[in-house]
Design an enzyme around this catalytic site. Structure first.
Site, PDB file in Angstrom:
ATOM      1  N   ASP A 105       0.871  -1.181   0.000  1.00 27.53           N
ATOM      2  CA  ASP A 105       0.000   0.000   0.000  1.00 27.53           C
ATOM      3  C   ASP A 105       0.910   1.235   0.000  1.00 27.53           C
ATOM      4  OD1 ASP A 105      -2.275   1.581   0.351  1.00 27.53           O
ATOM      5  OD2 ASP A 105      -2.432   1.197   2.482  1.00 27.53           O
ATOM      6  N   PHE A 154     -10.320  -0.161   0.376  1.00 27.03           N
ATOM      7  CA  PHE A 154      -9.921  -1.074   1.436  1.00 27.03           C
ATOM      8  C   PHE A 154     -10.502  -2.454   1.163  1.00 27.03           C
ATOM      9  CE2 PHE A 154      -9.559  -3.062   5.554  1.00 27.03           C
ATOM     10  CZ  PHE A 154      -8.241  -2.746   5.852  1.00 27.03           C
TER      11      PHE A 154
HETATM   12  P1  IMP Z   1       1.974  -0.523   3.756  1.00 31.70           P
HETATM   13  O1  IMP Z   1       3.077  -0.463   4.768  1.00 31.70           O
HETATM   14  O2  IMP Z   1       1.152   0.720   3.746  1.00 31.70           O
HETATM   15  O3  IMP Z   1       2.443  -0.909   2.375  1.00 31.70           O
HETATM   16  O4  IMP Z   1       0.943  -1.576   4.284  1.00 31.70           O
HETATM   17  C1  IMP Z   1       1.034  -2.905   4.092  1.00 31.70           C
HETATM   18  C2  IMP Z   1       0.162  -3.601   5.120  1.00 31.70           C
HETATM   19  O5  IMP Z   1      -1.029  -2.850   5.392  1.00 31.70           O
HETATM   20  C3  IMP Z   1      -0.295  -4.916   4.577  1.00 31.70           C
HETATM   21  O6  IMP Z   1       0.556  -5.969   4.987  1.00 31.70           O
HETATM   22  C4  IMP Z   1      -1.699  -5.052   5.132  1.00 31.70           C
HETATM   23  O7  IMP Z   1      -1.656  -5.750   6.358  1.00 31.70           O
HETATM   24  C5  IMP Z   1      -2.176  -3.646   5.388  1.00 31.70           C
HETATM   25  N1  IMP Z   1      -3.094  -3.143   4.336  1.00 31.70           N
HETATM   26  C6  IMP Z   1      -2.885  -2.167   3.426  1.00 31.70           C
HETATM   27  N2  IMP Z   1      -3.942  -1.981   2.627  1.00 31.70           N
HETATM   28  C7  IMP Z   1      -4.862  -2.883   3.043  1.00 31.70           C
HETATM   29  C8  IMP Z   1      -6.199  -3.197   2.571  1.00 31.70           C
HETATM   30  O8  IMP Z   1      -6.771  -2.645   1.628  1.00 31.70           O
HETATM   31  N3  IMP Z   1      -6.825  -4.189   3.267  1.00 31.70           N
HETATM   32  C9  IMP Z   1      -6.263  -4.867   4.314  1.00 31.70           C
HETATM   33  N4  IMP Z   1      -5.015  -4.607   4.746  1.00 31.70           N
HETATM   34  C10 IMP Z   1      -4.335  -3.617   4.120  1.00 31.70           C
END
Ligand code: IMP
Ligand code: MG
Length: 185
Positions: A105, A154
């Site tokens: 994300d 989400f």
């Molecule tokens: P980042 O550090 O923002 O890239 O987030 C990665 C983590 O956030 C993932 O391992 C997920 O656990 C959580 N995450 C990010 N977007 C979503 C989503 O749309 N649904 C569920 N979990 C998410």
């Protein structure tokens, strides 16, 4: 599981599409690492289902490791803070390491873990993610294998959670926004 869960707005990726794509990724990884062995590193908890299926689609001498991080608390927004809750049991030095993640994300989680493991001197370090939301990136991460590109919504299912629920849905779907819009971290 019969029908669509009532908390799901719509299904983005069916379980059949997931199976097909995981088989393709497994075949590609098998091809790319021919003659080598591989350490799959699952980022808990979200990647546990994906990695279980991916491991069975890879035809190589393969070991599995698990690392647990906390980045979001209970919010749907990235806090930017990544904490190691459980580290790998294995040595990484000299190994072909493939990190397996559920979703990229902001990129903060993966770039932190990639940095951590790079510091342990693997032979190669590659990243495989079930899904990618490229619009949300705060930190650039080089993704070597990606299952699906998703819109900026989400999503839950196939390992992805909201408050630790919905991981067991066999598809990836958009959670009805009213269920999380008013939530606090
Ligand atoms: P980042 O550090 O923002 O890239 O987030 C990665 C983590 O956030 C993932 O391992 C997920 O656990 C959580 N995450 C990010 N977007 C979503 C989503 O749309 N649904 C569920 N979990 C998410
Ligand atoms: Mg999560």
């Amino acid at each position: 599981m019969n029908g669509i869960h009532p908390d799901i707005d719509r299904v983005l990726i069916s379980s059949e599409e997931i199976s097909r794509r995981v088989a393709e990724l497994g075949a590609q990884i098998t091809h790319d690492f021919q003659g080598e062995d591989l350490l799959l590193v699952c980022i808990l908890k979200g990647a546990f289902l994906f990695m279980a299926d991916l491991a069975r689609a890879i035809d190589l001498p393969l070991q599995t490791g698990f690392i647990a991080v906390s980045s979001y608390g209970h919010s749907t927004q990235s806090s930017g803070v990544v904490r190691i809750m459980k580290d790998l049991d294995q040595e990484v030095e000299g190994r072909n390491v493939l990190i397996v993640e559920d979703i990229v994300d902001t990129g903060l989680t993966l770039s932190y873990i990639a940095g951590l493991l790079t510091g342990r001197h693997p032979k190669t370090l590659k990243l495989c993610t079930l899904s990618n939301k490229p619009q949300c990136r705060k930190k650039d991460v080089p993704i070597d294998y990606c299952g699906f590109v998703l819109p900026d919504e989400f999503v839950v299912g196939y390992g992805l959670d909201f408050r630790d629920f919905y991981r067991n849905l066999p598809y990836i779907g958009v959670l009805k926004p009213h269920l999380y819009k008013d939530s606090t971290p």
